[in-house]
Enzyme design. Structure first.
Site, PDB file in Angstrom:
ATOM      1  N   LYS A  14       0.854  -1.205   0.000  1.00  0.00           N
ATOM      2  CA  LYS A  14       0.000   0.000   0.000  1.00  0.00           C
ATOM      3  C   LYS A  14       0.877   1.238   0.000  1.00  0.00           C
ATOM      4  CE  LYS A  14       0.795   1.280   4.519  1.00  0.00           C
ATOM      5  NZ  LYS A  14       1.597   2.441   4.908  1.00  0.00           N
ATOM      6  N   ASP A 142      -2.205  -1.521  10.790  1.00  0.00           N
ATOM      7  CA  ASP A 142      -2.407  -1.513   9.331  1.00  0.00           C
ATOM      8  C   ASP A 142      -3.007  -2.809   8.796  1.00  0.00           C
ATOM      9  OD1 ASP A 142      -1.266   0.944   9.077  1.00  0.00           O
ATOM     10  OD2 ASP A 142       0.523   0.274   7.994  1.00  0.00           O
TER      11      ASP A 142
HETATM   12  O1  C5P Z   1       0.445  -1.501  15.020  1.00  0.00           O
HETATM   13  P1  C5P Z   1       1.870  -1.570  14.616  1.00  0.00           P
HETATM   14  O2  C5P Z   1       2.630  -2.639  15.355  1.00  0.00           O
HETATM   15  O3  C5P Z   1       2.069  -1.664  13.138  1.00  0.00           O
HETATM   16  O4  C5P Z   1       2.524  -0.174  15.018  1.00  0.00           O
HETATM   17  C1  C5P Z   1       3.905  -0.013  15.219  1.00  0.00           C
HETATM   18  C2  C5P Z   1       4.146   1.196  16.091  1.00  0.00           C
HETATM   19  O5  C5P Z   1       3.844   2.394  15.358  1.00  0.00           O
HETATM   20  C3  C5P Z   1       3.289   1.275  17.331  1.00  0.00           C
HETATM   21  O6  C5P Z   1       3.881   0.568  18.411  1.00  0.00           O
HETATM   22  C4  C5P Z   1       3.245   2.771  17.603  1.00  0.00           C
HETATM   23  O7  C5P Z   1       4.434   3.175  18.250  1.00  0.00           O
HETATM   24  C5  C5P Z   1       3.266   3.360  16.213  1.00  0.00           C
HETATM   25  N1  C5P Z   1       1.908   3.703  15.733  1.00  0.00           N
HETATM   26  C6  C5P Z   1       1.271   4.794  16.288  1.00  0.00           C
HETATM   27  N2  C5P Z   1       0.000   5.130  15.866  1.00  0.00           N
HETATM   28  C7  C5P Z   1      -0.613   4.413  14.888  1.00  0.00           C
HETATM   29  C8  C5P Z   1       0.042   3.301  14.286  1.00  0.00           C
HETATM   30  C9  C5P Z   1       1.308   2.969  14.741  1.00  0.00           C
HETATM   31  O8  C5P Z   1       1.807   5.466  17.173  1.00  0.00           O
HETATM   32  N3  C5P Z   1      -1.832   4.782  14.496  1.00  0.00           N
END
Ligand code: C5P
Length: 296
Positions: A14, A142
């Protein structure tokens, strides 16, 4: 799907056509308003039933193949959902990686969503889309997008999704700088920047993470300018970077701009760091991303 020993799935990347960061949330995440767009660049997962322990192999040596890989966590969740106990076993996953890692293109998350659907097919689990969405959200902010595909508005952590009307196909030039950016780090840089400037959003641009990432990696700005100079109608960093993209109306224009960027980057080794691809609408996404039996 028939009970077969092998299932294959494509995991498409994406880009974020826009990404507004509205502020930090009490759960450590950030409140977002983003528009996700599927593109044709894809990894391939081949999942085989085995008698041995669970394993992942990957064509990209930089990609973890243990429980840090979201495919591993996806398999564990589906395993438990199936009511199985003990250690995960009985399958091997081969990932052919074409989506660069830590580039803001959602490779790991897309792999996880593809794995959820492929394991459900391999193990013939009667798991509903609603249940899959719940599991996906637990694997990363995501991941739910990759069960939908096409163009979607993402709110909250990016996981509350509203499908949008498809735009005509665009051609996409992706430029992959040599450095990688971890998502966590990019959001921490956004926190630092907004705290020091008392602004909640960066001025201009389609992506609020672009300015904080560009402070640490000024090369981002140079790539954006080059894409604009060579006819991109929209340019932005994707997600938390480091990939930068330009959108073009024709394949010829995109190929031409891609060639200029390749020359600007220099050494032939780096030629792979520019990728020309296209957007994919939701209907096509659902066809491409559906788990299937390999032809041979
Ligand atoms: O959910 P995911 O593991 O992909 O996210 C990785 C990191 O990115 C999270 O631990 C957070 O620190 C940051 N993040 C965030 N806000 C979001 C998505 C991700 O702060 N909406």
């Amino acid at each position: 799907m028939a009970d077969r020993a092998v299932v294959r799935a494509s995991a498409l990347a994406k880009i974020n056509l826009s990404l507004r960061v509205l502020g930090p949330r009490p759960d450590g995440y950030h409140e977002l308003r983003t528009v996700f767009q599927s593109i044709a660049l894809r990894d391939t997962l081949t999942i085989s039933r085995t008698r041995g322990p669970f394993e992942i192999t990957c064509s990209d040596p930089a990609c973890p193949t243990d429980s840090r890989n979201r495919v591993w966590r996806a398999a564990e969740r589906i395993w438990r959902e199936a009511g199985r106990r003990g250690e995960l076993r009985g399958a091997s996953v081969r990932i052919v990686k074409r989506i660069p890692i830590q580039a803001g293109l959602g490779g790991g998350s897309s792999n996880a969503a593809a794995a959820l659907r492929a394991f459900a097919a391999l193990w013939r689990l009667p798991v509903s889309l609603r249940e899959l969405r719940g599991i996906a959200a637990g694997l990363g902010a995501d991941v739910p997008f990759f069960l939908e595909g096409g163009t979607c508005l993402g709110l909250e952590r990016g996981d509350l999704l509203f499908p949008l009307v498809d735009e005509p196909r665009s051609w996409v030039v992706l430029v992959l700088p040599r450095f990688r950016v971890s998502t966590k780090e990019a959001f921490a840089w956004w926190d630092e920047m907004t705290q020091s400037s008392s602004r909640t959003t960066a001025v201009g641009g389609m992506n609020d993470l672009e300015a904080p990432v560009a402070v640490h990696h000024p090369e981002i700005g140079a790539v954006l300018r080059r894409l604009r100079q060579h006819g991109a109608r929209q340019t932005s960093m994707s997600g938390s970077g480091s990939a930068v993209f330009g959108l073009f109306d024709s394949r010829t224009a995109a190929e031409r701009a891609g060639a200029v960027c390749r020359r600007a980057i220099g050494s032939p080794d780096d030629a792979a760091r520019v990728i020309v691809t296209s957007t994919v609408n939701r209907t096509r996404y659902q066809v491409l991303a559906a788990p299937h039996l390999p032809r041979s």
